[in-house]
Design an enzyme around this catalytic site. Sequence first.
Site, PDB file in Angstrom:
ATOM      1  N   GLU A 252      11.783  38.064  21.952  1.00  8.73           N
ATOM      2  CA  GLU A 252      12.743  39.187  22.094  1.00  8.73           C
ATOM      3  C   GLU A 252      12.404  40.309  22.864  1.00  8.73           C
ATOM      4  OE1 GLU A 252      14.819  38.599  17.606  1.00  8.73           O
ATOM      5  OE2 GLU A 252      14.760  40.687  18.541  1.00  8.73           O
TER       6      GLU A 252
ATOM      7  N   ASN B  72      11.835  34.952  11.408  1.00 11.32           N
ATOM      8  CA  ASN B  72      11.728  36.177  12.464  1.00 11.32           C
ATOM      9  C   ASN B  72      11.417  37.302  11.614  1.00 11.32           C
ATOM     10  OD1 ASN B  72      13.250  36.861  15.082  1.00 11.32           O
ATOM     11  ND2 ASN B  72      14.085  38.100  13.492  1.00 11.32           N
ATOM     12  N   GLU B  73      10.697  38.186  11.998  1.00  8.16           N
ATOM     13  CA  GLU B  73      10.382  39.384  11.670  1.00  8.16           C
ATOM     14  C   GLU B  73      10.311  39.939  10.013  1.00  8.16           C
ATOM     15  OE1 GLU B  73      12.260  41.854  15.565  1.00  8.16           O
ATOM     16  OE2 GLU B  73      12.893  42.326  13.276  1.00  8.16           O
TER      17      GLU B  73
ATOM     18  N   GLN C 193      24.398  36.347  13.361  1.00  4.43           N
ATOM     19  CA  GLN C 193      24.921  37.253  14.194  1.00  4.43           C
ATOM     20  C   GLN C 193      25.911  36.693  15.249  1.00  4.43           C
ATOM     21  OE1 GLN C 193      20.485  38.654  15.308  1.00  4.43           O
ATOM     22  NE2 GLN C 193      21.965  40.224  15.504  1.00  4.43           N
TER      23      GLN C 193
HETATM   24  O1  LIG Z   1      14.725  42.099  15.819  1.00  6.29           O
HETATM   25  C1  LIG Z   1      15.722  42.090  15.095  1.00  6.29           C
HETATM   26  O2  LIG Z   1      15.854  42.855  14.595  1.00  6.29           O
HETATM   27  C2  LIG Z   1      16.362  40.821  15.329  1.00  6.29           C
HETATM   28  O3  LIG Z   1      15.421  39.937  15.425  1.00  6.29           O
HETATM   29  C3  LIG Z   1      17.531  40.691  16.309  1.00  6.29           C
HETATM   30  O4  LIG Z   1      18.270  40.097  15.191  1.00  6.29           O
HETATM   31  C4  LIG Z   1      18.166  42.259  16.260  1.00  6.29           C
HETATM   32  O5  LIG Z   1      19.489  42.217  16.502  1.00  6.29           O
HETATM   33  C5  LIG Z   1      17.384  42.781  17.771  1.00  6.29           C
HETATM   34  O6  LIG Z   1      16.214  42.975  17.691  1.00  6.29           O
HETATM   35  C6  LIG Z   1      17.849  44.071  18.077  1.00  6.29           C
HETATM   36  O7  LIG Z   1      17.965  44.766  17.023  1.00  6.29           O
END
Ligand SMILES: O=C(O)[C@H](O)[C@@H](O)[C@H](O)[C@H](O)CO
EC number: 3.2.1.21
Length: 447
Positions: free
Chosen positions: A352, A161-162, A17
Amino acid sequence: MSFPENFAWGAATASYQIEGAVREGGRGSSVWDDFTRAGRSHERQTGDVACDHYHRYREDVALMREFGLGAYRFSVAWPRIQPEGRGAVNEAGLDFYDRLVDELLAANVTPWLTLFHWDLPSALQVRGGWLNPDVPGYFAEYAAILAERFSDRVAHWMTLNEPQCFIGLGLHTGEHAPGLTLSRADALQAGHHALLAHGHAVRALRAGARQPLRIGFAPVGVGAVPASEEARDVEAARAWMFGVRDDLWNNAWWADPVLLGRYPEEGLARYGADAPRVAEGDLAVISEPTDFYGVNLYHGATIRAGEGGPEKVPTREGHPQTAYDWKLTPEVMRWAPRFYHERYGLPVVITENGMAGLDWVSLDGRVDDPQRIDFTRRYLRELRRACAEGVPVEGYFHWTWTDNFEWAQGFSKRFGLIHTDFVTQVRTPKASAAWYRDVIASNGANL
Ligand SMILES: O=C(O)[C@H](O)[C@@H](O)[C@H](O)[C@H](O)CO
């Protein structure tokens, strides 16, 4: 009321990003390079340049020092370290993150490193990507390389992540890279491999650690807020939050194996024949002990105890929402950390939280973003309540530092505390950056 001592006040980003320089320094291609080059993101935009952080990281870290950021969560691009996703290591890639980590430490900013934030090497996707049962082993190899190189200076690590996103949106609905629409069974099997990769990586980090490490992962937070403080509504919200519905967008299916060593019964029943093949020993690997529950928490549903069980309370007309149409639900910061801690027994880190706004540089050269300040004030006040109510919360990372490439939304969604002009690469601190500096300086007492 304020936050615990040594609370980590940070901001978060991800490699694809912000970095750009996608063909520089020996970096290999990733599934997001392929996806965006195929024109699958907003207005065919790509992360080829993004915030050009690969060249401007000193400037970005200097802004972190200027605004008193205590911690910075960033991700390492696997294809920058191993262009083929396995085997040969790209020294120039390791050198870049060496320089970044040293710059952060010199600026008194604590580095928090995410191993994987979606930019899977294309060379592995060609071999089946997460559906390939060999990929967890390759991920452990990658983790060992990073532990060897950075664990002397980096003590805070997140593996994945996610998974809900890179598996659910990437392999099942196709909205994200690599843009596949596999069957639910295949998506869940790939998800199982991703969780195995997490476990093997935790073991590799522990084995290669050059100092004691704090390790977690950063799943999506599917939050819930009880409609009232009555016990029946609180328990309904908790039950809903850990319920498993037909889609893959939930907490328990991804977190229970990692923290409890088993898939949730409700999920196994609901997914039935689509549930993944689990080999002997897999769950022991997946549930390798970790130190904190990271969570990306943006909003939550309001839940009450209904006749037939937990039920969603409809949002009233005109409820405040962000430029991404995400509803403002600050109370999720009070309740969700509590529910995660009570289920998994670990301290919580908000890896986040933030909002998309329509920010631009005004004629006087400023970027005023009062909504982001109000949004963050509301959410942090609720998080502070959770702390006051005894929930161990160790940190908060605002999404994000510089406006950046918002995946399939391209550059159309701005989440940063720092405005980025994606043509001139000029950074302009938003009003929220100065506000956040003062919050950090007061350890959240001035909220
Ligand atoms: O959570 C996500 O999707 C990611 O971790 C981030 O990379 C996104 O950019 C943010 O959350 C906004 O959508």
